[in-house]
Design a protein around this motif. Structure first.
Motif, PDB file in Angstrom:
ATOM      1  N   VAL A  55       0.840  -1.198   0.000  1.00 51.03           N
ATOM      2  CA  VAL A  55       0.000   0.000   0.000  1.00 51.03           C
ATOM      3  C   VAL A  55       0.875   1.247   0.000  1.00 51.03           C
ATOM      4  O   VAL A  55       1.693   1.449   0.898  1.00 51.03           O
ATOM      5  CB  VAL A  55      -0.936   0.012   1.232  1.00 51.03           C
ATOM      6  CG1 VAL A  55      -1.828   1.237   1.201  1.00 51.03           C
ATOM      7  CG2 VAL A  55      -1.786  -1.254   1.275  1.00 51.03           C
ATOM      8  N   CYS A  56       0.696   2.074  -0.994  1.00 46.25           N
ATOM      9  CA  CYS A  56       1.507   3.288  -1.109  1.00 46.25           C
ATOM     10  C   CYS A  56       0.864   4.436  -0.341  1.00 46.25           C
ATOM     11  O   CYS A  56      -0.346   4.655  -0.429  1.00 46.25           O
ATOM     12  CB  CYS A  56       1.643   3.684  -2.582  1.00 46.25           C
ATOM     13  SG  CYS A  56       2.920   4.940  -2.850  1.00 46.25           S
ATOM     14  N   SER A  57       1.697   5.130   0.430  1.00 47.07           N
ATOM     15  CA  SER A  57       1.248   6.361   1.062  1.00 47.07           C
ATOM     16  C   SER A  57       2.474   7.248   1.282  1.00 47.07           C
ATOM     17  O   SER A  57       3.562   6.932   0.795  1.00 47.07           O
ATOM     18  CB  SER A  57       0.499   6.075   2.356  1.00 47.07           C
ATOM     19  OG  SER A  57      -0.230   7.228   2.717  1.00 47.07           O
ATOM     20  N   VAL A  58       2.278   8.330   2.002  1.00 46.77           N
ATOM     21  CA  VAL A  58       3.323   9.354   2.024  1.00 46.77           C
ATOM     22  C   VAL A  58       4.005   9.457   3.382  1.00 46.77           C
ATOM     23  O   VAL A  58       3.343   9.417   4.424  1.00 46.77           O
ATOM     24  CB  VAL A  58       2.710  10.696   1.551  1.00 46.77           C
ATOM     25  CG1 VAL A  58       3.584  11.864   1.896  1.00 46.77           C
ATOM     26  CG2 VAL A  58       2.500  10.644   0.039  1.00 46.77           C
ATOM     27  N   GLU A  59       5.321   9.602   3.313  1.00 51.46           N
ATOM     28  CA  GLU A  59       6.125   9.769   4.533  1.00 51.46           C
ATOM     29  C   GLU A  59       5.632  10.973   5.323  1.00 51.46           C
ATOM     30  O   GLU A  59       5.352  12.022   4.748  1.00 51.46           O
ATOM     31  CB  GLU A  59       7.594  10.008   4.153  1.00 51.46           C
ATOM     32  CG  GLU A  59       8.281   8.761   3.657  1.00 51.46           C
ATOM     33  CD  GLU A  59       9.397   9.059   2.660  1.00 51.46           C
ATOM     34  OE1 GLU A  59       9.590  10.228   2.267  1.00 51.46           O
ATOM     35  OE2 GLU A  59      10.057   8.092   2.264  1.00 51.46           O
ATOM     36  N   GLY A  60       5.538  10.812   6.622  1.00 47.38           N
ATOM     37  CA  GLY A  60       5.141  11.942   7.474  1.00 47.38           C
ATOM     38  C   GLY A  60       3.647  12.197   7.494  1.00 47.38           C
ATOM     39  O   GLY A  60       3.203  13.201   8.045  1.00 47.38           O
ATOM     40  N   SER A  61       2.844  11.302   6.885  1.00 47.46           N
ATOM     41  CA  SER A  61       1.387  11.506   6.884  1.00 47.46           C
ATOM     42  C   SER A  61       0.747  10.650   7.976  1.00 47.46           C
ATOM     43  O   SER A  61       1.319   9.649   8.417  1.00 47.46           O
ATOM     44  CB  SER A  61       0.790  11.115   5.530  1.00 47.46           C
ATOM     45  OG  SER A  61       0.883   9.710   5.336  1.00 47.46           O
ATOM     46  N   THR A  62      -0.472  11.034   8.358  1.00 51.82           N
ATOM     47  CA  THR A  62      -1.234  10.199   9.287  1.00 51.82           C
ATOM     48  C   THR A  62      -1.655   8.911   8.566  1.00 51.82           C
ATOM     49  O   THR A  62      -1.788   7.862   9.189  1.00 51.82           O
ATOM     50  CB  THR A  62      -2.506  10.945   9.755  1.00 51.82           C
ATOM     51  OG1 THR A  62      -3.212  11.403   8.608  1.00 51.82           O
ATOM     52  CG2 THR A  62      -2.168  12.140  10.640  1.00 51.82           C
ATOM     53  N   SER A  63      -1.858   9.002   7.244  1.00 49.43           N
ATOM     54  CA  SER A  63      -2.381   7.869   6.461  1.00 49.43           C
ATOM     55  C   SER A  63      -1.472   6.652   6.533  1.00 49.43           C
ATOM     56  O   SER A  63      -1.944   5.516   6.719  1.00 49.43           O
ATOM     57  CB  SER A  63      -2.527   8.261   4.995  1.00 49.43           C
ATOM     58  OG  SER A  63      -2.915   9.599   4.839  1.00 49.43           O
ATOM     59  N   ILE A  64      -0.164   6.869   6.371  1.00 49.52           N
ATOM     60  CA  ILE A  64       0.762   5.733   6.320  1.00 49.52           C
ATOM     61  C   ILE A  64       0.815   5.049   7.681  1.00 49.52           C
ATOM     62  O   ILE A  64       0.848   3.819   7.789  1.00 49.52           O
ATOM     63  CB  ILE A  64       2.160   6.146   5.806  1.00 49.52           C
ATOM     64  CG1 ILE A  64       2.911   4.911   5.320  1.00 49.52           C
ATOM     65  CG2 ILE A  64       2.976   6.912   6.832  1.00 49.52           C
ATOM     66  CD1 ILE A  64       4.052   5.197   4.376  1.00 49.52           C
ATOM     67  N   LYS A  65       0.775   5.861   8.732  1.00 50.15           N
ATOM     68  CA  LYS A  65       0.820   5.333  10.100  1.00 50.15           C
ATOM     69  C   LYS A  65      -0.388   4.439  10.369  1.00 50.15           C
ATOM     70  O   LYS A  65      -0.261   3.335  10.900  1.00 50.15           O
ATOM     71  CB  LYS A  65       0.754   6.526  11.072  1.00 50.15           C
ATOM     72  CG  LYS A  65       1.924   6.599  12.012  1.00 50.15           C
ATOM     73  CD  LYS A  65       1.855   7.848  12.810  1.00 50.15           C
ATOM     74  CE  LYS A  65       2.138   7.517  14.257  1.00 50.15           C
ATOM     75  NZ  LYS A  65       2.042   8.668  15.115  1.00 50.15           N
TER      76      LYS A  65
END
Ligand code: GLU
Length: 289
Positions: A165-175
């Motif tokens: 699953v791709c998401s962005v560094e430093g985002s709440t989404s990836i966490k």
């Protein structure tokens, strides 16, 4: 202008006029305040005297904040909200200095003065409020999933176990996907890079706020779809340098005025509304510390 005079105009001219009135930011609600008075020494007085302000925003999120190649300014709900705040500070839209922020550099850019304010799909969190100020919220959305149009294997976050699953560094989404749903995260710097990864088949899904994902879907409706309900609450706030309570109060008052006078609604309708995102209710802002 009278209704009769409007009727007298050709349809195309009337439409052009209506579009200018909407998009130009020259309507009453966002009129630049020319005689604004602020407490001496406050950040508001400083911005007002300088006649300019550095705004950090996203450049690659259609509907939220996106800058077309060669354009002077980004377009989207966040830049529109920034223009409403700048207008109250007596700053013309073309005097705003737009700086691209990605998710991971929002806090450092506020801390080191690269930007004065951040309007960048910036969720308010306790962790972030340890290091920066966040006024608002001015919008509430939730995390969802973007998958290939012909993929029926992922319907919600419970299907993410072991998926790439791709998401962005430093985002709440990836966490959230990593910690709560056991996904195998593929971290990138921006969501547009994630969308490229999905289109090329190197990841199974992209995750972030639904409002952001709908902007990408609108660009590629034959290849992408947003699936499942929102599985987090993301409350977008305006980032500023920590401990500036006067600025926080000014930002909250400006947001509340924009909820009342229709300028917030107009900013939404012209941007995310166009991308098919459901019209929100005006949120209640958090008190400043
Ligand atoms: N709103 C979430 C956040 O602030 C995700 C979107 C973004 O990364 O900008 O982390």
């Amino acid at each position: 202008m009278s209704a009769r005079r409007l009727r007298g105009l050709g349809a195309a001219a009337a439409l052009a006029l209506a579009l200018t009135a909407c998009g130009g930011g020259d309507d009453a609600a966002t009129e630049v305040v020319t005689d604004a008075k602020f407490p001496a020494g406050s950040s508001m007085a400083k911005f007002n005297e300088a006649g300019t302000i550095k705004i950090g925003t996203k450049f690659d999120q259609p509907g939220i904040g996106a800058k077309k190649p060669g354009a002077d300014a980004p377009e989207g709900f966040d830049p529109e909200m920034a223009k409403i705040v700048a207008a109250k500070l007596g700053i013309e839209p073309d005097k705003i200095k737009w700086v691209e922020t990605v998710s991971d550099n929002r806090e450092p850019f506020l801390q080191n003065g690269t930007v004065d304010l951040v309007f960048a799909s910036y969720s308010i969190t306790d962790e972030r409020r340890q290091v920066v100020g966040q006024a608002g919220p001015y919008y509430v959305t939730g995390q969802q999933l973007l998958v290939a149009k012909d993929d029926d294997s992922i319907k919600g976050p419970d299907d993410l176990e072991g998926k790439k699953v791709c998401s962005v560094e430093g985002s709440t989404s990836i966490k959230t996907v990593e910690e709560e749903y056991g996904a195998n995260p593929a971290p990138f710097a921006t969501y547009s890079e994630c969308v490229q990864q999905l289109l090329s088949g190197s990841v199974d899904a992209v995750t972030t706020d639904g409002a952001i994902l709908l902007g990408y879907t609108a660009e590629n409706p034959d290849k992408l779809k947003v699936v499942g309900d929102a599985f987090s609450e993301e409350r977008y706030g305006i980032g500023f340098k920590k401990d500036d309570t006067k600025l926080c109060n000014f930002l909250n008052e400006t947001l509340e005025a924009s909820f009342e006078d229709g300028s917030w609604q107009e900013a939404f309708d012209q941007t995310l509304g166009e991308a098919g995102v459901e019209a929100p209710e005006a949120p209640t802002v958090d008190p400043c510390e």
